[in-house]
Structure formats: structure tokens, C-alpha cells
Design a protein around this motif. Structure first.
Motif, mmCIF file in Angstrom:
data_model
loop_
_atom_site.group_PDB
_atom_site.id
_atom_site.type_symbol
_atom_site.label_atom_id
_atom_site.label_comp_id
_atom_site.label_asym_id
_atom_site.label_seq_id
_atom_site.Cartn_x
_atom_site.Cartn_y
_atom_site.Cartn_z
ATOM 1 N N SER A 64 -10.507 64.999 -41.823
ATOM 2 C CA SER A 64 -9.324 64.903 -40.955
ATOM 3 C C SER A 64 -9.288 66.032 -39.927
ATOM 4 N N LEU A 103 -3.858 56.923 -42.306
ATOM 5 C CA LEU A 103 -2.937 57.457 -41.316
ATOM 6 C C LEU A 103 -2.818 58.977 -41.430
ATOM 7 N N ARG A 104 -2.842 59.467 -42.679
ATOM 8 C CA ARG A 104 -2.781 60.919 -42.871
ATOM 9 C C ARG A 104 -4.014 61.581 -42.279
ATOM 10 N N PRO A 107 -3.721 60.442 -37.577
ATOM 11 C CA PRO A 107 -2.407 59.963 -37.127
ATOM 12 C C PRO A 107 -2.490 59.166 -35.834
ATOM 13 N N SER A 108 -3.661 59.164 -35.183
ATOM 14 C CA SER A 108 -3.748 58.402 -33.933
ATOM 15 C C SER A 108 -3.945 56.907 -34.192
#
Ligand SMILES: Cc1cc2nc3c(=O)[nH]c(=O)nc-3n(C[C@H](O)[C@H](O)[C@H](O)COP(=O)(O)OP(=O)(O)OC[C@H]3O[C@@H](n4cnc5c(N)ncnc54)[C@H](O)[C@@H]3O)c2cc1C
Length: 359
Positions: A64, A103-104, A107-108
Motif C-alpha cells: 500500500s 480499498l484500504r 483508496p483511489s
């Protein structure tokens, strides 16, 4: 600043990024490459900086960080010229759900409906009802980016030696103190092995059986009119993006060495699919087909960290090395030069395998 001496073995994108991050913090870095930078799998990579595929969840915290770390790197090295095109996915797996964990990690990510997809990709003949869009993702030119990283390392005093195969590791008792080359032994405080699929062979004389295999994958390049594909598209038929020179790149699964499921046959099918899928693609022509060998750890998690049994030895072998290179370069430099233990790398430690030989 830190004046440790470090030898990095391998000038793929992973070794180049590690070398750059070490050198900019003052380490005296030598990169030894058996051929030329990017000559390994890096040179045949689709090179999507991709946060949301089905890789093991244990490395989500590591993965991430990839976009932010590439943005940071691009500020320091503008010549990296990353193409932040965004990525559209509508494979069956991605359409089934948009998991919270994805999503975590990224986030885009968001859903687009049919008309939004058509706006983004006006040449698509069959527009899906919906697609997952990661607007912050992108891709890079893997060899050019590797060279930019090495140039950045050189600007901070690193030396890069092409055509210099490392023949073995030099030990003093259990401590790794350097590497052997045809021109003699080179010594350093640390040796970082970023030699991709060749890393197990370098460790074998130490009695270490590193569980990494070569996983083939196909990269296809076609000559095409510019602008056919605006983003990066991943669907059931194709994974495709435009390269910096205007050609189209496609990644395909490897099935067989030759015959009707061999790379050339798959490439011909891929070209036919693209001709069907995109308006204006009738004239595209196959330019090249290559099979790259991805260094794939047996549990698919990267292998990153110091060897518990051989002080001075640090391993950096991974899949999705393009996505991870900016982050890994930064974290490895923090660990080697500042003695930090980076939490994101906890699932990647070599110690999860029983590597130690009986001495
Ligand atoms: C078709 C395809 C598509 C891909 N798509 C993506 C993608 O979209 N996103 C992504 O993140 N990843 C992707 N990958 C994977 C990615 O390319 C690799 O994970 C990454 O390039 C690995 O980089 P590396 O530096 O670890 O290895 P390499 O690029 O293999 O670098 C290792 C280097 O070490 C050198 N070397 C080896 N042995 C020695 C020795 N004894 N002495 C000196 N030098 C030595 C080699 O010559 C080589 O240059 C893809 C791969 C393929 C094949």
C-alpha cells in the motif's frame, strides 16, 4: 550520513532502487551486474504499479506504500517519467467484489459505470456495464527507470559495473565479507543479493536452499497507432497499456514452450483479440514476444532481510518487483544503514524458511 560499504548484486529494478536509496544516504555502494542493467526479468516486465491484485494479504501494508513511494522517488528523480494513466479492471474476480482490504490498500479505487468507462476508453467496442478504476495507478518503462535509478545512485558516488558476474560469496567464518568475481574479491560491510532468479544459485554453495522458482510470463509488444488505449486495461481478454514509444504492451500467462499454446501462438491470439476489442486496431502488428522469468518465492511473499546465519548478507528477492521497488529500496536502506526494523517487512523475512545449513 552513513559510510558503510555495500555491494549490491544485480542491476534489475530492485537492485537499482536499493543502490540508489543506499547511496543517497552516504553509503559507498558498488553494483555488480552480470550483463547490463535491466537484462533480467525487469527488461520484460509489463511494469504496472499495481496495488490491487490477488497477492497475499500479508504484504498489503508493504504494497500500500508503493504509490506514495513512487511519487516521492519521482520528485527526486523526475526522469523516471512514470505514466500515471490509471488502471481499469474488469476481470471476473475484480467484478465480483471490491473488498474493503483492496480499498484500504488503494483508496483511489472506485467503480465506474458504462458511460464513464466509454469516456475513458473511447476505442473499446464492447464496453462493460461496470469496471474497477484505480485512478492513481500507473506504469513505468522498466529498463529506462532502472537506468535512471542507477544514474541517481552514481550521482551519490555509487559505482556500477556491467558485465561483472558475481561468482560466489566471500566468507570469513559465517560472516559474508564480499563477493568473488573474475577480477578478484571485492569486500564490503554488506552484500545485498538482488539477483532475481539467480539468487538461489549464489546461495547454494553456502548450503542454503532458497525456495524461489523461475515463473515464466509473456510480454508482447505491438506497433499500433498512438492513443488506442488511454489507461491500462485488464480484463478477461487482455492486459494492455501504451508504452512510452507509442507501441502497445500486453502481458499474457505462459502455458507451454511451443506449439499451439506456445508464446508465439499466444501472441498471435492476443493481437487478434486486440484487433477485435479496439476500434482503430486493425493495422496493429506484432513487434516482439518475450518470456520473462519472474523470481517467485514458494509462498509468493517477498524474501527481504538479513540472513540470521550469515551476518553481512541481505536478501531482496520478490515478485511484483516493479510495484515494490521504490518502497523496498527505501526500507532496505533504513534497515542496513540505520539499524531500523521495518514493520512492513516482517512477513518477508528469510527466517520464515528453514534455510540454515547444519554447520
Ligand atoms: C511478462 C511480465 C509481466 C510483469 N508484470 C509486472 C507488473 O505489471 N508489475 C510488477 O510489479 N511486476 C511485474 N512483473 C515482475 C517484475 O518484472 C519482477 O518482479 C521484477 O522485474 C524483478 O526485478 P529484480 O530486480 O528482482 O530481478 P531482475 O530484473 O531479474 O534483476 C536481477 C539482475 O541480477 C543480475 N544477476 C543475476 N545473477 C547475477 C550474478 N551472479 N552476478 C551479477 N549479476 C547477476 C541479472 O542479470 C539481473 O539483471 C512482470 C514480469 C513479467 C515477465
Amino acid at each position: 550520513m552513513n559510510d558503510s560499504t555495500v555491494i549490491v548484486v544485480g542491476a534489475g529494478i530492485v537492485g537499482a532502487s536499493i543502490a540508489y536509496h543506499l547511496a543517497r544516504q552516504g553509503a559507498q555502494v558498488s553494483v555488480l551486474e552480470q550483463a547490463t542493467p535491466g537484462a533480467g526479468v525487469t527488461g520484460h516486465s509489463f511494469a504496472w504499479i499495481n496495488l490491487a491484485d490477488e497477492l497475499p494479504s500479508a504484504i498489503r501494508p508493504l504494497r500500500s506504500r508503493a504509490l506514495a513511494d513512487y511519487w516521492r522517488l519521482q520528485e527526486a528523480l523526475p526522469a523516471l517519467s512514470i505514466n500515471w494513466s490509471g488502471a481499469l479492471s474488469y476481470t471476473k474476480a475484480t467484478l465480483d467484489s471490491l473488498p474493503l482490504s483492496d480499498l484500504r490498500c488503494n483508496p483511489s479505487l472506485r467503480w465506474l459505470d458504462r458511460s464513464q468507462v466509454a469516456q475513458l476508453e473511447p476505442n473499446l467496442r464492447a464496453v462493460p456495464e461496470r469496471a474497477r478504476y484505480a485512478h492513481a495507478e500507473g506504469s513505468l518503462e522498466p529498463i529506462a527507470s532502472t537506468l535512471v535509478l542507477l544514474e541517481g545512485a552514481r550521482a551519490h558516488g555509487a559505482q556500477v559495473f556491467d558485465a561483472t558476474p558475481v561468482l560466489g560469496l566471500q566468507l570469513d567464518g559465517p560472516r559474508v565479507i564480499g563477493v568473488n568475481t573474475a577480477a578478484g574479491t571485492r569486500y564490503a560491510d554488506y552484500v545485498v543479493l538482488a539477483a532475481g532468479c539467480t539468487t538461489p544459485a549464489l546461495l547454494a554453495p553456502l548450503g542454503i536452499d532458497l525456495p524461489v522458482h523461475a515463473s515464466p510470463s509473456i510480454l508482447i509488444r505491438v506497433d499500433a497507432p498512438p492513443g488506442l488505449v488511454k489507461t491500462l486495461i485488464s480484463n478477461q481478454q487482455m492486459e494492455i497499456r501504451e508504452a512510452a514509444d507509442g507501441s502497445l504492451l500486453m502481458a499474457e500467462d505462459y502455458i507451454a514452450a511451443d506449439g499451439p499454446q506456445g508464446p508465439h501462438a499466444i501472441a498471435q491470439q492476443a493481437v487478434a483479440s486486440v484487433r477485435q476489442a479496439l476500434r482503430g486496431a486493425e493495422t496493429i502488428a506484432l513487434r516482439s514476444v518475450n518470456v520473462g522469468q519472474r523470481p517467485m518465492p514458494v509462498d509468493q511473499l517477498p524474501i527481504i532481510g538479513q540472513s540470521a546465519d550469515y551476518p553481512g548478507l541481505y536478501l531482496a528477492v520478490m515478485h511484483a518487483g516493479v510495484t515494490l521497488a521504490a518502497t523496498v529500496g527505501h526500507l532496505v536502506s533504513q534497515e542496513l544503514l540505520h539499524g531500523q526494523c521495518c514493520a512492513e517487512l516482517a512477513p518477508c523475512r528469510p527466517a520464515r524458511f528453514t534455510l540454515a545449513p547444519s554447520r
